[in-house]
Design a protein around this motif. Structure first.
Motif, mmCIF file in Angstrom:
data_model
loop_
_atom_site.group_PDB
_atom_site.id
_atom_site.type_symbol
_atom_site.label_atom_id
_atom_site.label_comp_id
_atom_site.label_asym_id
_atom_site.label_seq_id
_atom_site.Cartn_x
_atom_site.Cartn_y
_atom_site.Cartn_z
ATOM 1 N N TRP A 133 0.837 -1.194 0.000
ATOM 2 C CA TRP A 133 0.000 0.000 0.000
ATOM 3 C C TRP A 133 0.879 1.253 0.000
ATOM 4 C CZ3 TRP A 133 -5.135 -0.333 3.067
ATOM 5 C CH2 TRP A 133 -5.957 0.739 2.751
ATOM 6 N N HIS A 134 1.845 1.287 0.904
ATOM 7 C CA HIS A 134 2.730 2.446 1.018
ATOM 8 C C HIS A 134 3.543 2.629 -0.260
ATOM 9 C CE1 HIS A 134 5.036 5.427 3.270
ATOM 10 N NE2 HIS A 134 6.159 4.877 2.831
ATOM 11 N N PHE A 135 3.965 1.521 -0.839
ATOM 12 C CA PHE A 135 4.775 1.588 -2.051
ATOM 13 C C PHE A 135 3.977 2.179 -3.212
ATOM 14 C CE2 PHE A 135 5.779 -0.365 -6.138
ATOM 15 C CZ PHE A 135 7.099 0.022 -6.300
ATOM 16 N N TYR A 136 2.801 1.621 -3.481
ATOM 17 C CA TYR A 136 2.009 2.095 -4.611
ATOM 18 C C TYR A 136 1.559 3.545 -4.398
ATOM 19 C CZ TYR A 136 1.592 -2.076 -7.490
ATOM 20 O OH TYR A 136 1.857 -3.113 -8.346
ATOM 21 N N ALA A 137 1.146 3.862 -3.168
ATOM 22 C CA ALA A 137 0.725 5.229 -2.891
ATOM 23 C C ALA A 137 1.888 6.196 -3.065
ATOM 24 C CB ALA A 137 0.165 5.325 -1.476
ATOM 25 N N GLY A 138 3.062 5.811 -2.560
ATOM 26 C CA GLY A 138 4.217 6.679 -2.690
ATOM 27 C C GLY A 138 4.624 6.899 -4.132
ATOM 28 N N ILE A 139 4.614 5.836 -4.937
ATOM 29 C CA ILE A 139 5.042 5.954 -6.332
ATOM 30 C C ILE A 139 4.034 6.734 -7.172
ATOM 31 C CG2 ILE A 139 5.448 4.631 -8.448
ATOM 32 C CD1 ILE A 139 7.789 4.562 -6.559
ATOM 33 N N LEU A 140 2.759 6.431 -7.021
ATOM 34 C CA LEU A 140 1.740 6.987 -7.909
ATOM 35 C C LEU A 140 1.116 8.281 -7.395
ATOM 36 C CD1 LEU A 140 0.034 3.630 -8.944
ATOM 37 C CD2 LEU A 140 1.812 4.906 -10.148
ATOM 38 N N ILE A 141 1.042 8.444 -6.086
ATOM 39 C CA ILE A 141 0.478 9.671 -5.521
ATOM 40 C C ILE A 141 1.575 10.688 -5.249
ATOM 41 C CG2 ILE A 141 -0.926 10.612 -3.635
ATOM 42 C CD1 ILE A 141 -2.443 8.815 -5.514
ATOM 43 N N GLY A 142 2.820 10.212 -5.204
ATOM 44 C CA GLY A 142 3.943 11.095 -4.933
ATOM 45 C C GLY A 142 3.967 12.362 -5.770
ATOM 46 N N PRO A 143 3.733 12.284 -7.092
ATOM 47 C CA PRO A 143 3.746 13.515 -7.899
ATOM 48 C C PRO A 143 2.718 14.552 -7.449
ATOM 49 C CG PRO A 143 3.918 11.585 -9.310
ATOM 50 C CD PRO A 143 3.635 11.079 -7.930
ATOM 51 N N PHE A 144 1.532 14.095 -7.047
ATOM 52 C CA PHE A 144 0.524 15.029 -6.562
ATOM 53 C C PHE A 144 0.989 15.693 -5.268
ATOM 54 C CE2 PHE A 144 -1.747 11.883 -9.084
ATOM 55 C CZ PHE A 144 -2.555 12.680 -9.886
ATOM 56 N N TRP A 158 -4.650 11.194 0.305
ATOM 57 C CA TRP A 158 -3.669 10.131 0.471
ATOM 58 C C TRP A 158 -2.529 10.467 1.419
ATOM 59 C CZ3 TRP A 158 -3.435 5.116 -1.042
ATOM 60 C CH2 TRP A 158 -4.469 4.672 -1.870
ATOM 61 N N LEU A 159 -2.366 11.737 1.754
ATOM 62 C CA LEU A 159 -1.239 12.118 2.601
ATOM 63 C C LEU A 159 -1.273 11.400 3.941
ATOM 64 C CD1 LEU A 159 1.245 13.817 3.149
ATOM 65 C CD2 LEU A 159 -0.259 15.716 3.795
ATOM 66 N N TRP A 160 -2.436 11.358 4.579
ATOM 67 C CA TRP A 160 -2.522 10.714 5.885
ATOM 68 C C TRP A 160 -2.312 9.206 5.779
ATOM 69 C CZ3 TRP A 160 -6.378 7.094 7.051
ATOM 70 C CH2 TRP A 160 -7.417 6.981 6.113
ATOM 71 N N VAL A 161 -2.742 8.607 4.662
ATOM 72 C CA VAL A 161 -2.568 7.160 4.471
ATOM 73 C C VAL A 161 -1.086 6.827 4.312
ATOM 74 C CG1 VAL A 161 -3.133 5.197 2.992
ATOM 75 C CG2 VAL A 161 -4.830 6.993 3.385
ATOM 76 N N VAL A 197 -10.555 -5.011 6.566
ATOM 77 C CA VAL A 197 -9.792 -4.092 5.725
ATOM 78 C C VAL A 197 -10.614 -3.674 4.516
ATOM 79 C CG1 VAL A 197 -7.824 -3.912 4.152
ATOM 80 C CG2 VAL A 197 -7.509 -4.851 6.440
ATOM 81 N N VAL A 198 -11.200 -4.635 3.841
ATOM 82 C CA VAL A 198 -11.983 -4.333 2.644
ATOM 83 C C VAL A 198 -13.181 -3.446 2.995
ATOM 84 C CG1 VAL A 198 -13.419 -5.324 0.828
ATOM 85 C CG2 VAL A 198 -11.252 -6.413 1.436
ATOM 86 N N ALA A 199 -13.851 -3.760 4.110
ATOM 87 C CA ALA A 199 -15.011 -2.958 4.509
ATOM 88 C C ALA A 199 -14.601 -1.538 4.875
ATOM 89 C CB ALA A 199 -15.714 -3.624 5.695
ATOM 90 N N ALA A 200 -13.513 -1.403 5.620
ATOM 91 C CA ALA A 200 -13.049 -0.074 6.031
ATOM 92 C C ALA A 200 -12.648 0.756 4.815
ATOM 93 C CB ALA A 200 -11.885 -0.205 7.000
ATOM 94 N N VAL A 201 -11.938 0.132 3.883
ATOM 95 C CA VAL A 201 -11.515 0.836 2.676
ATOM 96 C C VAL A 201 -12.726 1.274 1.853
ATOM 97 C CG1 VAL A 201 -10.395 0.502 0.441
ATOM 98 C CG2 VAL A 201 -9.225 -0.194 2.529
ATOM 99 N N ALA A 202 -13.735 0.402 1.785
ATOM 100 C CA ALA A 202 -14.942 0.739 1.027
ATOM 101 C C ALA A 202 -15.658 1.941 1.637
ATOM 102 C CB ALA A 202 -15.876 -0.464 0.969
ATOM 103 N N TRP A 225 -11.599 10.572 -3.680
ATOM 104 C CA TRP A 225 -10.283 10.612 -4.316
ATOM 105 C C TRP A 225 -9.242 9.803 -3.552
ATOM 106 C CZ3 TRP A 225 -9.539 10.921 -9.055
ATOM 107 C CH2 TRP A 225 -10.296 11.754 -9.865
ATOM 108 N N PHE A 226 -9.673 9.122 -2.504
ATOM 109 C CA PHE A 226 -8.908 8.026 -1.929
ATOM 110 C C PHE A 226 -9.364 6.720 -2.572
ATOM 111 C CE2 PHE A 226 -9.213 4.492 1.119
ATOM 112 C CZ PHE A 226 -7.861 4.226 1.313
ATOM 113 N N GLY A 227 -10.673 6.536 -2.683
ATOM 114 C CA GLY A 227 -11.215 5.283 -3.192
ATOM 115 C C GLY A 227 -10.948 5.048 -4.668
ATOM 116 N N LEU A 228 -11.097 6.083 -5.502
ATOM 117 C CA LEU A 228 -10.916 5.901 -6.942
ATOM 118 C C LEU A 228 -9.477 5.522 -7.318
ATOM 119 C CD1 LEU A 228 -13.174 8.786 -8.300
ATOM 120 C CD2 LEU A 228 -13.646 6.331 -8.339
#
Length: 490
Positions: A46-57, A190-193, A447-452, A460-463
């Motif tokens: 989760w941290h890896f994908y968020a960091g790589i893909l959300i990092g530019p934002f 995504w910053l807090w995540v 996890v799935v329920a909380a994320v949903a 813009w966290f979920g999408l």
């Protein structure tokens, strides 16, 4: 600890160390026993994908936010003629005379509000609603309160001057309107995540390497990649509280999540209270006088034509009521409605007391003090003010340090990723797949329920997360087909 062998989706053996937080993905079919081992693969991916893909934002939001922090000093330099007077006199003109001077120079439009000079040497602001500026902008006329000289007029956004308004739009939407606002909401969503996930991973890494007492200190003598990792983690701990405040306050005025937060605040009675200025709220009606009488009816008040002299009388009422500047005086919106006078001291100490003033008798008909606000409303106001650097120079310095710290964390995150390139070349490989399968069934369901739920209220966290999952699934299917094709070929 179980460490997965190198696969198409995990780092090569010579680029992943057993004591780094991105090692230890469980081998297929083997479920980790401890809670830390069960959760770490999921958090890591989760941290890896968020960091790589959300990092530019996050990178863009941080840079534009850093520029925004410097605006107060720029404003005072660029607009010193409009904001200040040449000579401080022994007394000021009546506020009505100042308004009359502004209207003589700018008779267009209608008066939206007036802010009397809050300090000696400052100018009075008369804000006009006019047709020849954008819909969300106003024309503000600056008047010398000692002489009545009109010092100039600027197109403003709320009480922001043009430079601040330009940087505000840059930070908020990159000057792309509503479409551009999505970028800043993605960053805030995504910053807090990313921050909390990174904190958990860093704590786990320090514990595994028997350095739990060095959460705040980097390993300056470690090998290159581990040294980068230690700076990434240690700086992240130093700034995490500020990042959480920035994320929460940014979401509170975002386009979609902000609506959800607004609905929650309304449901929990956490909104900022305001005085009643509705028609029929008469003098002496007491606190919250806008409420109807015992029979559920209130007599309508006669329409009143606002004169320049009325501004002087309303200001006197506000002074007698103990309000302190800067004040925002808003004339009645409709015939029979009351005036509104509100403190607007957003620094420290904060002052947001407000009164309603009868248009005929100029008596206070309603009052709401900042002390009466719900705690959640106060915290929201303070968090937003801190986010914008309105608590003074110290607040600005803290925000600058936060921005610099976040920039270094983002850059070091990408640097660590790049250093995971395979020895034979190519792009760095991702942490192992199947992280959700390492959890117990009930944990995975939670996890799935909380994320949903979070994704529903913070879209813009979920999408982006849904996009991550789809891309990851496609990559996994493609990798499996390549493996099958290779087996058949052999």
């Amino acid at each position: 600890m179980v460490t997965a062998p190198p696969t198409a989706d995990t780092p090569d053996a010579d680029t992943a160390d057993a004591d780094t937080p991105d090692a230890g993905t469980p081998a297929p079919g083997r479920r980790p026993r401890g809670a830390a081992d069960r959760w770490r693969p999921l958090l890591l991916r989760w941290h890896f994908y968020a960091g790589i893909l959300i990092g530019p934002f996050l990178l863009v939001a941080t840079i534009t936010g850093l520029l925004y922090v410097l605006v107060p000093q720029i404003d005072r330099a660029v607009y010193s003629h409009e904001l200040t007077v040449d000579h401080v006199g022994s007394s000021t003109l009546p506020l009505g005379d100042q308004v009359a001077a502004a209207r003589a120079a700018h008779p267009e439009g209608t008066i939206a509000s007036v802010t009397p000079a809050p300090r000696a040497g400052d100018t009075t602001r008369v804000v006009l609603t006019v047709d020849d500026v954008p819909q969300d902008r106003s024309r503000t006329v600056f008047v010398d309160p000692y002489t009545g000289e009109v010092r100039g007029a600027l197109t403003t956004y709320g009480d922001w001057l043009p430079v601040r308004a330009w940087f505000d739009d840059l930070h908020r939407n990159l000057h792309l309107g509503d479409v551009g606002r999505n970028y800043s909401e993605i960053a805030a969503s995504w910053l807090w995540v990313v921050a909390l996930g990174g904190l958990v991973l860093w704590i786990g890494y320090r514990r595994r390497t028997h350095k739990a007492n060095r959460l705040l200190v980097p390993d300056r003598d470690a090998p290159k990649r581990r040294r980068t990792l230690s700076w990434h983690g240690a700086v992240g701990v130093w700034i995490i509280l500020g990042l959480l405040v920035l994320s929460a306050s940014g979401l509170s005025w975002s386009r979609y999540a902000g609506e959800s937060i607004s609905q929650l605040r309304t449901a929990m009675s956490w909104t900022s209270p305001s005085v009643s200025t509705s028609a029929g709220a008469g003098a002496g009606a007491g606190e919250h006088a806008g409420m109807a009488g015992m029979d559920g009816m209130s007599a309508p008040a006669a329409a009143h034509t606002v004169t320049d002299a009325d501004y002087t009388r309303v200001l006197q009422t506000a002074d007698d009521a103990g309000l302190v500047g800067p004040l925002v005086i808003t004339p009645p919106a409709t015939g029979g409605a009351a005036w509104s006078v509100a403190e607007n001291a957003r620094g420290y100490p904060s002052h947001f007391d407000a009164i309603a003033v009868d248009a005929h008798t100029f008596a206070v008909t309603d009052r709401v003090d900042f002390a009466q606000w719900p705690l959640a409303a106060k915290l929201t106001k303070w968090a937003i003010s801190a986010h914008m650097g309105l608590f003074g120079v110290i607040n600005q310095i803290v925000l600058i340090l936060l921005a610099i710290g976040l920039l270094t964390v983002i850059v070091r995150g990408y640097l660590m990723w790049w250093r995971r390139r395979p020895a034979g070349g190519g792009l760095p490989k991702t942490p192992g797949r199947g992280a959700l399968g390492s959890l117990r069934p009930v944990e995975a369901v939670v996890v799935v329920a909380a994320v949903a739920v979070i994704g529903w209220y913070v879209p813009w966290f979920g999408l982006p997360l849904a996009l991550f999952v789809m891309v990851d699934t496609v990559r996994g299917i493609a990798a499996s087909r390549r493996v099958e094709a290779g087996s058949v070929a052999r």
